[in-house]
Design an enzyme around this catalytic site. Structure first.
Site, PDB file in Angstrom:
ATOM      1  N   GLU A 159      61.020  26.166  46.302  1.00 51.85           N
ATOM      2  CA  GLU A 159      59.628  25.913  46.691  1.00 51.85           C
ATOM      3  C   GLU A 159      58.882  25.432  45.452  1.00 51.85           C
ATOM      4  O   GLU A 159      58.804  26.135  44.452  1.00 51.85           O
ATOM      5  CB  GLU A 159      58.978  27.172  47.264  1.00 51.85           C
ATOM      6  CG  GLU A 159      57.608  26.921  47.859  1.00 51.85           C
ATOM      7  CD  GLU A 159      57.077  28.141  48.595  1.00 51.85           C
ATOM      8  OE1 GLU A 159      56.903  28.065  49.814  1.00 51.85           O
ATOM      9  OE2 GLU A 159      56.864  29.183  47.936  1.00 51.85           O
TER      10      GLU A 159
ATOM     11  N   ASN B   5      50.315  29.968  38.358  1.00 54.40           N
ATOM     12  CA  ASN B   5      51.702  29.592  38.137  1.00 54.40           C
ATOM     13  C   ASN B   5      52.539  30.065  39.315  1.00 54.40           C
ATOM     14  O   ASN B   5      52.120  30.936  40.082  1.00 54.40           O
ATOM     15  CB  ASN B   5      52.235  30.207  36.845  1.00 54.40           C
ATOM     16  CG  ASN B   5      51.508  29.687  35.626  1.00 54.40           C
ATOM     17  OD1 ASN B   5      51.404  28.482  35.428  1.00 54.40           O
ATOM     18  ND2 ASN B   5      50.987  30.605  34.802  1.00 54.40           N
ATOM     19  N   LYS B   6      53.748  29.520  39.437  1.00 51.80           N
ATOM     20  CA  LYS B   6      54.604  29.888  40.557  1.00 51.80           C
ATOM     21  C   LYS B   6      55.019  31.350  40.484  1.00 51.80           C
ATOM     22  O   LYS B   6      55.074  32.044  41.487  1.00 51.80           O
ATOM     23  CB  LYS B   6      55.837  28.978  40.603  1.00 51.80           C
ATOM     24  CG  LYS B   6      56.629  29.088  41.892  1.00 51.80           C
ATOM     25  CD  LYS B   6      55.799  28.666  43.099  1.00 51.80           C
ATOM     26  CE  LYS B   6      56.516  28.905  44.395  1.00 51.80           C
ATOM     27  NZ  LYS B   6      55.636  28.765  45.555  1.00 51.80           N
ATOM     28  N   VAL B   7      55.330  31.834  39.299  1.00 47.37           N
ATOM     29  CA  VAL B   7      55.670  33.243  39.111  1.00 47.37           C
ATOM     30  C   VAL B   7      54.552  33.900  38.319  1.00 47.37           C
ATOM     31  O   VAL B   7      54.264  33.500  37.195  1.00 47.37           O
ATOM     32  CB  VAL B   7      57.021  33.414  38.375  1.00 47.37           C
ATOM     33  CG1 VAL B   7      57.314  34.883  38.176  1.00 47.37           C
ATOM     34  CG2 VAL B   7      58.139  32.739  39.157  1.00 47.37           C
TER      35      VAL B   7
END
Length: 342
Positions: free
Chosen positions: A137, A336-338
């Site tokens: 993703e 951010n993605k994480v």
């Protein structure tokens, strides 16, 4: 974001096919536990809200959401014997969630992980890892990782003995595929987008099994469109915050097409409209659509599994609204993605 919304039918099909055979593994842990503790943050926390309502309403087990700071900040030991700790993280790399699951195990809990990260620290930490099959993703706002988490939690509910038909879950991927097409063809979509583009924010409300969908839709509006959005159970909304609903603060109301919370959602839409504000529906069938200014179609699924499709029209609306506002929904500012938290 739009491409990944479109990938959800296949992602859901892969996830359901992979995880339904794992129900005996969950059942084995279930025999040694009596209640469920969900550990999550962000969109995963909204998925956990769905899991909580599903487990309590259909599996007859007490379920609650953890406060990770008890483990990571206060470092307080609790007696978690008889508890099934279910940690949910899209990446499986959020250190706080991994640490909290380790803490739960050390306190006597049995452990399950729900993650899209095969081989991740979270998957490795759990006795049973339910690995979703969303694929990579790229967009920061979660879409396919969120709905596949819901699918994993539906499988968890089945493993815990929920009084539901697993065949309903098998219907989800085709229903979501049709729902994407129906939402994008709906005359209500541009109408709702244009109305929301004029206001600074909205209230988003649902109840029961749909409550997590309301929270997730509110989060998406905030992170991808930079609008204020308050996600509330409609019971809590009626206890005071409804005072903010006016001509500049519409209500977005989400509901399955059936179930015990639908009449209350329809009544709330009528009250909002009667007060001179606008109510926009997501799902809820003809009853909610008739009570609202405009409404997007929801999934033709029973209430217990409806959230797997119910969020999809909301995702499409958010992506369209972001572009209408000149915002790139794939890369929201400051995110951010994480996300790592302490």
């Amino acid at each position: 974001m739009r491409a990944e919304i479109g990938e959800q039918p296949d992602a859901l099909r892969r996830t359901i096919d992979a995880l339904l055979p794992r129900t005996p593994d969950i059942g084995a842990l279930a025999r040694e536990t009596r209640q469920v503790l969900f550990i999550a943050r962000g969109s995963s926390d909204n998925a956990a809200v769905y899991g909580r309502y599903l487990v309590e309403s259909h599996a007859g087990r007490l379920a609650t959401l953890a406060a990770p700071s008890i483990a990571t900040t206060y470092r307080r030991r609790l007696d978690l014997s008889g508890v099934l700790a279910v940690a949910i993280s899209q990446s499986g790399k959020t250190e706080e969630i991994v640490e909290t699951l380790d803490w739960a195990k050390d306190c006597g809990a049995r452990t399950v992980a729900v993650t899209n990260g095969a081989g991740s620290p979270l998957a490795e930490a759990a006795e049973v890892a339910l690995i979703t099959e969303a694929g990579d993703e790229i967009a920061v706002p979660a879409t396919k990782t969120y709905t596949t988490q819901l699918a994993a939690l539906a499988v968890l509910g089945l493993g815990l003995g929920a009084d539901v038909d697993a065949g309903d879950l098998r219907r989800v991927p085709d229903e979501v595929a049709g729902l994407i097409e129906a939402a994008e063809a709906s005359a209500a979509l541009p109408e709702i987008v244009e109305e929301l583009a004029k206001v600074p924010g909205a209230v988003v409300s649902g109840r029961g099994i749909a409550f997590g969908t309301a929270l997730e839709l509110a989060l998406k509006i905030k992170e991808a469109c930079y609008l204020h959005a308050m996600g509330l159970s409609y019971a809590d909304l009626l206890h005071g915050p409804i005072a903010v609903v006016d001509g500049q603060t519409p209500a977005l109301l989400v509901a399955a097409d059936s179930g015990p919370t639908l009449p209350g959602t329809i009544a709330l839409a009528r009250r909002v409209e009667g007060a001179g504000a606008k109510a926009f529906g997501v799902g809820g069938g003809d009853g909610l659509a008739d009570a609202c200014t405009a409404a997007l179609p929801g999934p033709g699924l029973p209430e217990w599994v409806a959230p797997l499709g119910l969020i999809v029209p909301g995702q499409i609306m958010v992506e369209n609204l972001a572009r209408r506002l000149g915002v790139d929904p794939d890369v929201p500012r400051g995110l951010n993605k994480v996300t790592q938290t302490d």
